[in-house]
Design a protein around this motif. Structure first.
Motif, PDB file in Angstrom:
ATOM      1  N   TYR A 170       0.834  -1.201   0.000  1.00 33.19           N
ATOM      2  CA  TYR A 170       0.000   0.000   0.000  1.00 33.19           C
ATOM      3  C   TYR A 170       0.866   1.247   0.000  1.00 33.19           C
ATOM      4  CZ  TYR A 170      -4.147  -2.795   0.952  1.00 33.19           C
ATOM      5  OH  TYR A 170      -5.179  -3.689   0.865  1.00 33.19           O
ATOM      6  N   LEU A 171       0.530   2.208  -0.880  1.00 27.59           N
ATOM      7  CA  LEU A 171       1.261   3.469  -0.913  1.00 27.59           C
ATOM      8  C   LEU A 171       0.870   4.342   0.275  1.00 27.59           C
ATOM      9  CD1 LEU A 171       1.129   4.337  -4.726  1.00 27.59           C
ATOM     10  CD2 LEU A 171       3.108   3.581  -3.403  1.00 27.59           C
ATOM     11  N   ASP A 172      -0.390   4.287   0.665  1.00 30.97           N
ATOM     12  CA  ASP A 172      -0.862   5.090   1.779  1.00 30.97           C
ATOM     13  C   ASP A 172      -0.734   4.280   3.063  1.00 30.97           C
ATOM     14  OD1 ASP A 172      -2.699   6.265   3.747  1.00 30.97           O
ATOM     15  OD2 ASP A 172      -3.307   7.573   2.102  1.00 30.97           O
ATOM     16  N   ALA A 173       0.050   4.787   4.024  1.00 30.11           N
ATOM     17  CA  ALA A 173       0.322   4.050   5.257  1.00 30.11           C
ATOM     18  C   ALA A 173      -0.939   3.810   6.068  1.00 30.11           C
ATOM     19  CB  ALA A 173       1.348   4.805   6.101  1.00 30.11           C
ATOM     20  N   MET A 174      -1.865   4.759   6.071  1.00 29.18           N
ATOM     21  CA  MET A 174      -3.091   4.573   6.837  1.00 29.18           C
ATOM     22  C   MET A 174      -4.040   3.601   6.140  1.00 29.18           C
ATOM     23  SD  MET A 174      -2.711   6.042   9.705  1.00 29.18           S
ATOM     24  CE  MET A 174      -0.998   5.508   9.526  1.00 29.18           C
ATOM     25  N   TRP A 176      -2.923   1.045   4.525  1.00 30.32           N
ATOM     26  CA  TRP A 176      -2.283  -0.221   4.913  1.00 30.32           C
ATOM     27  C   TRP A 176      -2.712  -0.611   6.330  1.00 30.32           C
ATOM     28  CZ3 TRP A 176       3.802  -0.848   5.078  1.00 30.32           C
ATOM     29  CH2 TRP A 176       4.118  -2.204   5.289  1.00 30.32           C
ATOM     30  N   PHE A 177      -2.684   0.373   7.230  1.00 28.26           N
ATOM     31  CA  PHE A 177      -3.097   0.133   8.611  1.00 28.26           C
ATOM     32  C   PHE A 177      -4.548  -0.348   8.673  1.00 28.26           C
ATOM     33  CE2 PHE A 177      -5.154   2.313  12.355  1.00 28.26           C
ATOM     34  CZ  PHE A 177      -4.764   1.375  13.301  1.00 28.26           C
ATOM     35  N   ARG A 178      -5.410   0.293   7.903  1.00 26.57           N
ATOM     36  CA  ARG A 178      -6.818  -0.108   7.890  1.00 26.57           C
ATOM     37  C   ARG A 178      -6.991  -1.532   7.351  1.00 26.57           C
ATOM     38  NH1 ARG A 178     -10.434   4.071   8.780  1.00 26.57           N
ATOM     39  NH2 ARG A 178      -9.671   6.207   8.464  1.00 26.57           N
ATOM     40  N   ASP A 179      -6.154  -1.908   6.404  1.00 24.76           N
ATOM     41  CA  ASP A 179      -6.249  -3.268   5.857  1.00 24.76           C
ATOM     42  C   ASP A 179      -5.849  -4.299   6.911  1.00 24.76           C
ATOM     43  OD1 ASP A 179      -6.636  -5.021   3.415  1.00 24.76           O
ATOM     44  OD2 ASP A 179      -4.594  -5.573   3.970  1.00 24.76           O
ATOM     45  N   THR A 180      -4.801  -4.001   7.663  1.00 26.52           N
ATOM     46  CA  THR A 180      -4.416  -4.888   8.766  1.00 26.52           C
ATOM     47  C   THR A 180      -5.551  -5.002   9.774  1.00 26.52           C
ATOM     48  OG1 THR A 180      -2.085  -4.255   8.515  1.00 26.52           O
ATOM     49  CG2 THR A 180      -2.710  -5.323  10.580  1.00 26.52           C
ATOM     50  N   ALA A 181      -6.181  -3.872  10.074  1.00 28.06           N
ATOM     51  CA  ALA A 181      -7.303  -3.869  11.014  1.00 28.06           C
ATOM     52  C   ALA A 181      -8.455  -4.718  10.493  1.00 28.06           C
ATOM     53  CB  ALA A 181      -7.768  -2.441  11.271  1.00 28.06           C
ATOM     54  N   TYR A 242       4.595   8.341   3.650  1.00 32.78           N
ATOM     55  CA  TYR A 242       5.895   8.347   4.318  1.00 32.78           C
ATOM     56  C   TYR A 242       5.853   9.417   5.382  1.00 32.78           C
ATOM     57  CZ  TYR A 242      10.776   6.832   3.490  1.00 32.78           C
ATOM     58  OH  TYR A 242      12.010   6.237   3.554  1.00 32.78           O
ATOM     59  N   PHE A 243       6.878   9.492   6.224  1.00 33.56           N
ATOM     60  CA  PHE A 243       6.893  10.577   7.203  1.00 33.56           C
ATOM     61  C   PHE A 243       7.007  11.921   6.510  1.00 33.56           C
ATOM     62  CE2 PHE A 243      11.512   9.941   6.805  1.00 33.56           C
ATOM     63  CZ  PHE A 243      11.980  11.245   6.770  1.00 33.56           C
ATOM     64  N   GLY A 244       7.578  11.938   5.293  1.00 40.46           N
ATOM     65  CA  GLY A 244       7.701  13.188   4.541  1.00 40.46           C
ATOM     66  C   GLY A 244       6.344  13.766   4.196  1.00 40.46           C
ATOM     67  N   SER A 245       5.456  12.932   3.661  1.00 41.08           N
ATOM     68  CA  SER A 245       4.119  13.423   3.314  1.00 41.08           C
ATOM     69  C   SER A 245       3.326  13.756   4.567  1.00 41.08           C
ATOM     70  CB  SER A 245       3.378  12.387   2.456  1.00 41.08           C
ATOM     71  OG  SER A 245       3.281  11.152   3.126  1.00 41.08           O
ATOM     72  N   LEU A 246       3.545  13.005   5.636  1.00 44.09           N
ATOM     73  CA  LEU A 246       2.889  13.308   6.915  1.00 44.09           C
ATOM     74  C   LEU A 246       3.248  14.716   7.382  1.00 44.09           C
ATOM     75  CD1 LEU A 246       1.444  12.434   9.646  1.00 44.09           C
ATOM     76  CD2 LEU A 246       3.742  11.718  10.391  1.00 44.09           C
ATOM     77  N   LEU A 247       4.551  15.021   7.384  1.00 49.57           N
ATOM     78  CA  LEU A 247       5.005  16.301   7.936  1.00 49.57           C
ATOM     79  C   LEU A 247       4.813  17.460   6.963  1.00 49.57           C
ATOM     80  CD1 LEU A 247       8.216  15.112   9.819  1.00 49.57           C
ATOM     81  CD2 LEU A 247       5.973  15.663  10.781  1.00 49.57           C
ATOM     82  N   TYR A 248       4.987  17.218   5.674  1.00 46.72           N
ATOM     83  CA  TYR A 248       4.808  18.297   4.708  1.00 46.72           C
ATOM     84  C   TYR A 248       3.333  18.586   4.435  1.00 46.72           C
ATOM     85  CZ  TYR A 248       9.799  18.485   3.491  1.00 46.72           C
ATOM     86  OH  TYR A 248      11.171  18.645   3.516  1.00 46.72           O
ATOM     87  N   GLU A 249       2.542  17.547   4.248  1.00 53.57           N
ATOM     88  CA  GLU A 249       1.160  17.759   3.832  1.00 53.57           C
ATOM     89  C   GLU A 249       0.184  17.840   5.013  1.00 53.57           C
ATOM     90  OE1 GLU A 249       0.529  16.549  -0.573  1.00 53.57           O
ATOM     91  OE2 GLU A 249       0.596  14.697   0.602  1.00 53.57           O
ATOM     92  N   GLY A 331       8.834   2.911  10.289  1.00 49.39           N
ATOM     93  CA  GLY A 331       7.620   2.896  11.099  1.00 49.39           C
ATOM     94  C   GLY A 331       6.402   3.367  10.334  1.00 49.39           C
ATOM     95  N   TYR A 332       5.886   2.539   9.472  1.00 47.30           N
ATOM     96  CA  TYR A 332       4.711   2.904   8.672  1.00 47.30           C
ATOM     97  C   TYR A 332       3.425   2.619   9.438  1.00 47.30           C
ATOM     98  CZ  TYR A 332       7.799   3.058   4.583  1.00 47.30           C
ATOM     99  OH  TYR A 332       8.788   3.365   3.692  1.00 47.30           O
ATOM    100  N   GLY A 333       3.237   3.296  10.555  1.00 46.35           N
ATOM    101  CA  GLY A 333       2.052   3.038  11.340  1.00 46.35           C
ATOM    102  C   GLY A 333       1.707   4.207  12.227  1.00 46.35           C
TER     103      GLY A 333
END
Length: 350
Positions: A170-174, A176-181, A242-249, A331-333
């Motif tokens: 998954y490109l989007d970490a969240m 991916w997280f939702r899929d695990t859930a 990524y943490f980059g998109s988290l912090l920038y966007e 840490g993609y979570g």
């Protein structure tokens, strides 16, 4: 006369026996019909559900069917011993209140440092890309969560050990997280966790906008002999990749003008040559030095470089060395992302 009395006595004994058996059948709940008293009503406390994916209910199914890349797979409705074959799975499961039973390691037998305290007693399985199948077998899991990028070729072997779900990349970490859930039956819990993370990012954005304003922030990585910078691929803007998109966007930090430096992000990380280093005019720099003597050596040499010392962030003491770079890069979570937001806010608030 004797034979008749004996026969009557035998009939009398058989009737008593049948009556007793009938009473036992009624008291114990009429066989397996499920109409008798529950274990709670009978005074027996249900076992504590540790690390399960669903709540204990009398009528809960024993299995669920999950769709994945290779088709359908039946998994336990309440898995007790989950083997997680990618680092991010540990973050995902712990965020959902589930402790993995077995887990891949970062190096040797070590788990990611930021989760290590929460993973006491978890069985190590070797590296994700060099999976130790014998260790997986010895762990005796009842569910395996694998990854298509690492484990598609070994899927059949894994699925013989325990029911195995093969997750996509998954490109989007969240996402991916939702899929695990979804796999472990915790979709509602995941909704709450994601909302909390987005709310935290919004609060950080408001706070930092008042402090940093339009000041630019760069994330520089030392890995091997290369320097690289973190950015966002144009095609993936709007996704928390990524943490980059988290912090920038999401947090709203401002990127340096990488286009002016001739840097194009085909991936989240782009190499920067020493010739381009003087063009790194960021107001703030987060320095992410990966573990290892070679990386430490390059970082030490860089600090002595005259060009490095002329950079605005370095001259103005706006340089922040990230101690746990593994968390930022692996840490993609939601747990990692929440801690990264905290670290960024703390550094930029000084």
């Amino acid at each position: 006369m004797f034979d008749t009395q004996a026969h009557q006595g035998k009939r009398h004994w058989l009737l008593i026996t049948a009556l007793v058996l009938t009473m036992v059948w009624i008291v114990t709940g009429c066989g397996t019909t499920g109409t008798g008293p529950s274990t709670t009503e009978a005074g027996v406390k249900p076992a504590e559900n540790k690390g399960t994916a669903a709540s204990n209910q009398k009528d809960s199914p024993k299995e669920r069917t999950v769709k994945h890349k290779l088709g359908d797979v039946k998994i336990p409705a309440e898995p007790q011993k989950i083997a997680a074959l990618v680092y991010a799975h540990a973050d995902h499961l712990l965020a959902l209140g589930i402790k993995p039973h077995a887990l891949v390691t970062q190096t040797g037998t070590e788990f990611l440092p930021y989760l290590k305290d929460q993973l006491q007693g978890v069985k190590p399985l070797g590296l994700a890309h060099e999976l130790n199948l014998e260790a997986v077998l010895a762990a005796e899991p009842d569910l395996i969560i694998a990854n298509t990028g690492f484990h598609e070729k070994t899927y059949d072997s894994l699925n013989k050990i325990a029911p195995t779900v093969l997750q996509e990349n998954y490109l989007d970490a969240m996402e991916w997280f939702r899929d695990t859930a979804k796999i472990v039956g915790k979709e509602k819990e995941a909704d709450v966790v994601v909302k909390q993370l987005l709310d935290k990012a919004a609060q950080a954005k408001e706070k930092l906008s008042k402090m940093a304003g339009n000041q630019t922030v760069a994330f520089v990585r030392v890995s091997g002999k290369e320097l690289s910078v973190v950015g966002i691929e144009e095609q993936n803007r709007g996704k928390m990749t990524y943490f980059g998109s988290l912090l920038y966007e999401n947090v709203g930090l401002k990127e340096p003008d990488y286009k002016a430096m001739g840097i194009e992000f085909k991936k989240s990380i782009a190499t920067i040559s020493m010739e381009k280093l003087p063009d790194l005019k960021a107001d703030h720099i987060f320095m992410l030095v990966r573990d290892g003597a070679d990386n430490e050596k390059v970082w030490s040499e860089l600090q002595q470089n005259p060009i490095w010392k002329t950079l605005p962030a370095v001259k103005n003491n706006h340089l922040y060395v990230v101690k746990d770079s593994a968390k930022w890069f692996a840490g993609y979570g939601p747990i990692a992302f929440s801690q990264i937001i905290d670290e960024a806010v703390t550094a930029l608030s000084k």
